[in-house]
Scaffold this motif. Structure first.
Motif, PDB file in Angstrom:
ATOM      1  N   SER A 258       0.846  -1.189   0.000  1.00 38.06           N
ATOM      2  CA  SER A 258       0.000   0.000   0.000  1.00 38.06           C
ATOM      3  C   SER A 258       0.883   1.242   0.000  1.00 38.06           C
ATOM      4  O   SER A 258       2.052   1.180   0.394  1.00 38.06           O
ATOM      5  N   GLY A 259       0.299   2.361  -0.430  1.00 40.53           N
ATOM      6  CA  GLY A 259       1.009   3.625  -0.386  1.00 40.53           C
ATOM      7  C   GLY A 259       0.431   4.580   0.633  1.00 40.53           C
ATOM      8  O   GLY A 259       0.792   5.763   0.652  1.00 40.53           O
ATOM      9  N   ASP A 260      -0.437   4.087   1.498  1.00 41.39           N
ATOM     10  CA  ASP A 260      -1.094   4.940   2.499  1.00 41.39           C
ATOM     11  C   ASP A 260      -0.626   4.538   3.890  1.00 41.39           C
ATOM     12  O   ASP A 260      -0.689   3.359   4.269  1.00 41.39           O
ATOM     13  N   ASP A 261      -0.173   5.494   4.677  1.00 41.33           N
ATOM     14  CA  ASP A 261       0.417   5.180   5.984  1.00 41.33           C
ATOM     15  C   ASP A 261      -0.568   4.541   6.954  1.00 41.33           C
ATOM     16  O   ASP A 261      -0.205   3.617   7.695  1.00 41.33           O
ATOM     17  N   LEU A 262      -1.818   5.005   6.977  1.00 39.26           N
ATOM     18  CA  LEU A 262      -2.781   4.410   7.896  1.00 39.26           C
ATOM     19  C   LEU A 262      -3.083   2.964   7.505  1.00 39.26           C
ATOM     20  O   LEU A 262      -3.162   2.071   8.359  1.00 39.26           O
TER      21      LEU A 262
END
Length: 417
Positions: A258-262
């Motif tokens: 994924s490229g999203d921190d959350l």
């Protein structure tokens, strides 16, 4: 061939299938089909089941054995299939005694189908010397590590493979030397969590140390390639090899997801978006022509449109050439399966968008190769691969050779010479 092994899933399974064929034939099994299964997605399990039914219709007299990750995690389901004669565990499949016991069970017409031991109890890993690959490809796989100590919330594989364990460096070098001696021009190091290599060995050598030992002690090896890695675990020796030895191929496949921190936190990954981007930039400074591939999951639970957009943007920000897209599917027993799920049609749409963006990135890389001279490993009389793992359409070359060829164009999927 008296034993046919059909392989699903990863490169590690490809290596293990060679051991399975040798061990099963060695105990005298005949007219037997072994399904070496994968459990990474629901689709992978479904494909194995479909293949079993199809094979039984085509070869009703053949005995069918199921092994691999799906057999380890869902042994009862496969044992309930009328077409299946035996289910063998993921560690058990590598042991000759398991295949002797299987032959004895067949001779006695034993009712018990399941021969699956506790994979989490396995602490050591025996090296298996494979002298050549039955596929005949000039590329061969060498297992250096198995299992995983991490517990990503979406992943069932640790329960199919057990905890991380490594093959000693000397045994790996011996295996590589044997395969090169039998004509394999390219060796691919494989494992479940490859960058955790060596943590369980005396002195805790790293993957980079292993790569240096192979290249130093097998000078006749033309090409060394590394399969999927976790960028946050890459050691300084591996970076040094990437920068200094052209025999290590300039192609790295990254487990990004994924490229999203959350979302990465909810996945229980150990890197952040920024880590991935900085790693790719660092490697590109060391080896400017490097090609990156990556695994990305579409539609992980709770993924919003904005979160997905940050994954999509990674293709450009990391400069990815190859994209392996996984539409999220809940694996029973994993924490992610209990999280709020994204709608199925949304998952399919996002996976389609990622694949489209991946196709564009690949075509851009293919176009950028025009005019370059590349060392092409000839896989067959119709196709080869560059150092960067880009496919090349060829005709009339000798499989197994490495040819320096000029790239003159591409057809949208392969380079042309």
């Amino acid at each position: 061939m008296s034993v046919e092994v059909i392989t699903f899933g990863c490169r590690l399974n490809a290596f293990e299938s060679e051991v399975i064929a040798r061990e099963a034939e060695g105990v005298g099994l005949s007219d037997t089909i072994v399904i070496n299964s994968c459990a990474v997605t629901n689709e992978a399990v479904a494909q194995a089941r479909q293949s079993i039914r199809k094979l039984k219709r085509e070869r009703p007299a053949a005995r069918i054995i199921v092994t691999g990750c799906a057999a380890q995690t869902q042994s009862g389901m496969f044992a309930e299939m009328a077409e299946v004669d035996r289910v063998i565990g993921n560690d058990d499949k590598m042991r000759s005694e398991s295949w002797r016991a299987t032959r004895a069970a067949f001779e006695l017409d034993a009712d018990e189908k399941i021969a699956v031991s506790d994979i989490m109890a396995v602490r050591e890993m025996a090296p298996h010397l494979v002298e050549g690959f039955q596929s005949g490809l000039p590329r061969a796989f060498v297992q250096v590590q198995n299992g995983c100590d991490h517990r990503c919330t979406f992943c069932i594989i640790p329960y199919g493979r057990g905890n991380s364990r490594s093959i000693p460096m000397g045994a790996v070098v011996e295996q590589v030397r044997a395969l090169v001696g039998h004509g394999h021009a390219e060796i691919v190091l494989t494992g479940v969590d490859l960058t955790s290599y060596g943590a369980d060995l005396p002195g805790a050598p790293k993957l980079g140390t292993l790569a240096k030992q192979i290249l130093r002690h097998v000078p006749e090896l033309r090409r060394l390639r590394i399969s999927s890695i976790d960028s946050i675990e890459v050691d300084s020796d591996l970076l040094d090899v990437i920068a200094s030895d052209e025999r290590l191929m300039p192609h790295l496949h990254l487990s990004l997801q994924s490229g999203d921190d959350l979302i990465l936190k909810r996945m229980k990954r150990r890197h952040a978006r920024r880590d991935a981007i900085e790693f790719c930039a660092q490697v590109r400074r060391l080896r400017p022509d490097v090609a990156f591939g990556a695994d990305i999951i579409a539609g992980f639970p709770t993924e919003t449109e904005d979160a997905f957009a940050r994954s999509e943007a990674l293709i450009d920000e990391c400069g990815l050439t190859f994209l392996h897209v996984f539409p999220y599917s809940p694996r029973p027993g994993t924490p992610a399966a209990r999280m709020p799920q994204v709608a199925g049609q949304t998952i399919k749409g996002r996976a389609r968008r990622l694949r489209t963006a991946g196709d564009v990135a690949l075509r851009q890389r293919l176009a950028a190769e025009i005019g370059a001279m590349r060392e092409v490993l000839i896989e067959s009389d119709r196709q080869g691969r560059t150092e960067h793992f880009l496919p090349v359409a060829i005709l009339g070359e000798r499989p197994g050779s490495v040819r320096r060829l000029e790239i003159v164009g591409h057809d949208g999927a392969r380079l042309t010479v």
